[in-house]
Write a protein that holds these residues in place. Structure first.
Motif, short mmCIF file in Angstrom:
data_model
loop_
_atom_site.label_atom_id
_atom_site.label_comp_id
_atom_site.label_asym_id
_atom_site.label_seq_id
_atom_site.Cartn_x
_atom_site.Cartn_y
_atom_site.Cartn_z
N VAL A 216 0.96 -1.38 -0.11
CA VAL A 216 -0.01 0.09 -0.03
C VAL A 216 0.93 1.28 0.12
CG1 VAL A 216 -1.69 1.23 1.12
CG2 VAL A 216 -1.77 -1.22 1.25
N ASP A 217 0.73 2.19 -0.85
CA ASP A 217 1.47 3.39 -0.95
C ASP A 217 0.94 4.37 0.08
OD1 ASP A 217 2.18 6.25 -1.45
OD2 ASP A 217 1.35 6.16 -3.61
N CYS B 56 -2.72 8.04 3.48
CA CYS B 56 -2.89 9.02 4.29
C CYS B 56 -3.40 10.38 3.77
CB CYS B 56 -1.73 9.16 5.29
SG CYS B 56 -1.39 7.51 6.28
N HIS B 57 -3.00 10.67 2.52
CA HIS B 57 -3.30 11.95 1.84
C HIS B 57 -4.03 11.72 0.40
CE1 HIS B 57 -0.86 13.67 4.75
NE2 HIS B 57 -0.18 13.01 4.94
N HIS C 242 8.84 18.99 -8.93
CA HIS C 242 7.77 18.79 -9.87
C HIS C 242 7.13 17.56 -9.82
CE1 HIS C 242 9.31 22.50 -11.29
NE2 HIS C 242 10.46 22.08 -11.45
N ARG C 243 7.37 16.60 -9.10
CA ARG C 243 7.00 15.20 -9.22
C ARG C 243 6.97 14.46 -7.87
NH1 ARG C 243 10.01 11.43 -13.51
NH2 ARG C 243 11.90 12.21 -12.10
N ARG C 244 6.09 13.48 -7.66
CA ARG C 244 6.48 12.55 -6.59
C ARG C 244 6.95 11.03 -6.96
NH1 ARG C 244 3.07 8.83 -2.92
NH2 ARG C 244 1.53 8.75 -4.40
N ILE C 245 8.27 10.94 -6.84
CA ILE C 245 9.00 9.73 -7.15
C ILE C 245 9.59 8.92 -5.98
CG2 ILE C 245 9.17 10.64 -9.39
CD1 ILE C 245 12.28 11.41 -8.66
N ASP C 246 9.25 9.48 -4.98
CA ASP C 246 9.84 8.70 -3.70
C ASP C 246 8.57 8.20 -2.90
OD1 ASP C 246 12.94 9.60 -3.42
OD2 ASP C 246 11.68 11.43 -4.01
N PHE C 247 8.60 7.19 -2.65
CA PHE C 247 7.48 6.28 -2.03
C PHE C 247 7.97 5.52 -0.83
CE2 PHE C 247 6.59 7.32 -6.35
CZ PHE C 247 5.11 7.26 -6.18
N VAL C 248 7.18 5.06 0.12
CA VAL C 248 7.23 4.22 0.94
C VAL C 248 5.81 3.26 0.75
CG1 VAL C 248 7.08 4.00 3.62
CG2 VAL C 248 8.71 5.74 2.66
N TYR C 249 6.30 2.16 0.68
CA TYR C 249 5.12 1.37 0.52
C TYR C 249 5.10 0.25 1.76
CZ TYR C 249 4.04 2.13 -4.41
OH TYR C 249 3.39 2.50 -5.68
N LEU C 250 3.83 -0.02 2.10
CA LEU C 250 3.81 -1.06 3.31
C LEU C 250 2.68 -2.16 3.24
CD1 LEU C 250 3.31 1.90 6.10
CD2 LEU C 250 5.37 0.81 5.21
N THR C 251 2.67 -3.05 3.87
CA THR C 251 1.75 -4.05 3.75
C THR C 251 0.69 -3.83 4.72
OG1 THR C 251 3.16 -5.48 5.27
CG2 THR C 251 3.17 -6.17 2.74
N THR C 252 -0.53 -4.26 4.79
CA THR C 252 -1.60 -3.89 5.74
C THR C 252 -1.10 -4.23 7.13
OG1 THR C 252 -3.04 -4.60 4.07
CG2 THR C 252 -3.97 -4.41 6.24
#
Length: 320
Positions: free
Chosen positions: A246-247, A252-253, A263-273
């Protein structure tokens, strides 16, 4: 009586500190651009003070290795050992004892620091034949409060053309075919198959994956207006349809793009439920220190303090 009161205050403070450490955990992720190029000017004092103020328990740094001399584009590449020694000092300055470096094919590794021991499970660079992870990735485990946190770090191919193409004309042709997008998707497939997809019960386990993905997500299409079938979305389409991740920033937003670069969103934290359920805060941090400012002398494409903004995620283990 005075000594008794002082002892009581000390015990209260100790209890609060213990509760903070055992009931909650703060993750800080940041692509710090060329080993925090900006920080060389003051021996990283502003950087380490800012990190210390955030009180993170686990940090993941992307582009952790020093590549250039301060305030110049002159190459000055530190060795892997020099990189580790520098980070041990930096980590100590903000309260972390443990440091581990990811696998890397070039000079763009990720690095983890932590208050807790870091157990490196796998260094990921690809099989050298049909799958090559351009900058490298890693899978580590950190145990916090009896919980096993699987941490996958990565940094995918940054170019619009395909990997390994040197001829300028062929690069242009490759970019027109959007080969860079397809290459990043291939990297993501390989990384997931080497980590979370090897675990059939991963959706019930605590996994996190983070880094500079160099790709935008269809979840932000209201901002980019690329259309559902855009090749730019291939990497995140794969994550969203083939993994239990899940992103967390979008979770959350949901109504804002939360850009991680100007200019972009290219950094991510993905988590499991199981981790999503414990999150109390997830933010991309744009503050007086972290907001990117273009180098006034236009040195290469350098920014202060970085061309990316950090992400902070808080977990409360007592949260049902």
């Amino acid at each position: 009586m005075k000594n008794f009161i002082l002892l009581g205050i000390a015990l209260v403070c100790m209890t609060f500190s213990y509760a903070r450490k055992t009931s909650s955990t703060r993750l800080l992720y940041w692509n710090i651009q060329n080993g925090m190029w900006d920080g060389q000017t003051d021996n990283y004092a502003r950087f380490t003070q800012w990190v210390k103020n955030q009180q993170p328990d686990i940090c993941v740094w992307c582009e952790a290795q020093k590549l250039y001399r301060s305030q110049t584009a002159d190459r000055e590449v530190e060795t892997e050992q020099q990189c580790l020694e520098r980070w041990k000092k930096l980590a100590k300055a903000y309260g972390h004892k443990y440091v581990r470096l990811s696998a890397h094919r070039d000079n763009y590794p990720q690095l983890i620091t932590s208050r807790y021991p870091i157990d490196m499970q796998k260094l990921i660079v690809g099989n050298g034949k049909d799958s090559i992870v351009s900058h490298g990735a890693s899978w580590s485990v950190v145990k916090v409060n009896g919980k096993r946190l699987n941490i996958v770090t990565l940094h995918t191919w940054p170019q619009s053309f395909g990997f390994g193409i040197k001829d300028k004309k062929k690069r242009e042709e490759s970019a027109r075919r959007c080969d860079g997008d397809r290459y990043r998707k291939m990297e993501m497939e390989y990384i997931c198959k080497e980590t979370i997809l090897r675990h059939p019960d991963a959706n019930q386990e605590m996994w996190m994956m983070m880094g500079d993905f160099n790709s935008i997500t269809p979840a932000d299409d209201n901002y980019y207006h690329q259309g559902k079938n855009a090749s730019a979305y291939l990497l995140h389409d794969y994550i969203l349809t083939h993994t239990p991740y899940v992103d967390i920033i979008k979770h959350c937003h949901p109504d804002t793009p939360c850009l991680s670069t100007p200019h972009r969103r290219i950094d991510f934290v993905y988590l499991t439920t199981p981790l999503v359920d414990k999150v109390t805060r997830a933010e991309t941090i744009w503050d007086d220190y972290t907001t990117p400012v273009r180098n006034k002398d236009k040195i290469s494409n350098f920014w202060h303090p970085s061309d990316h903004c950090p992400i902070i995620v808080d977990f409360n283990w007592n949260q049902p």
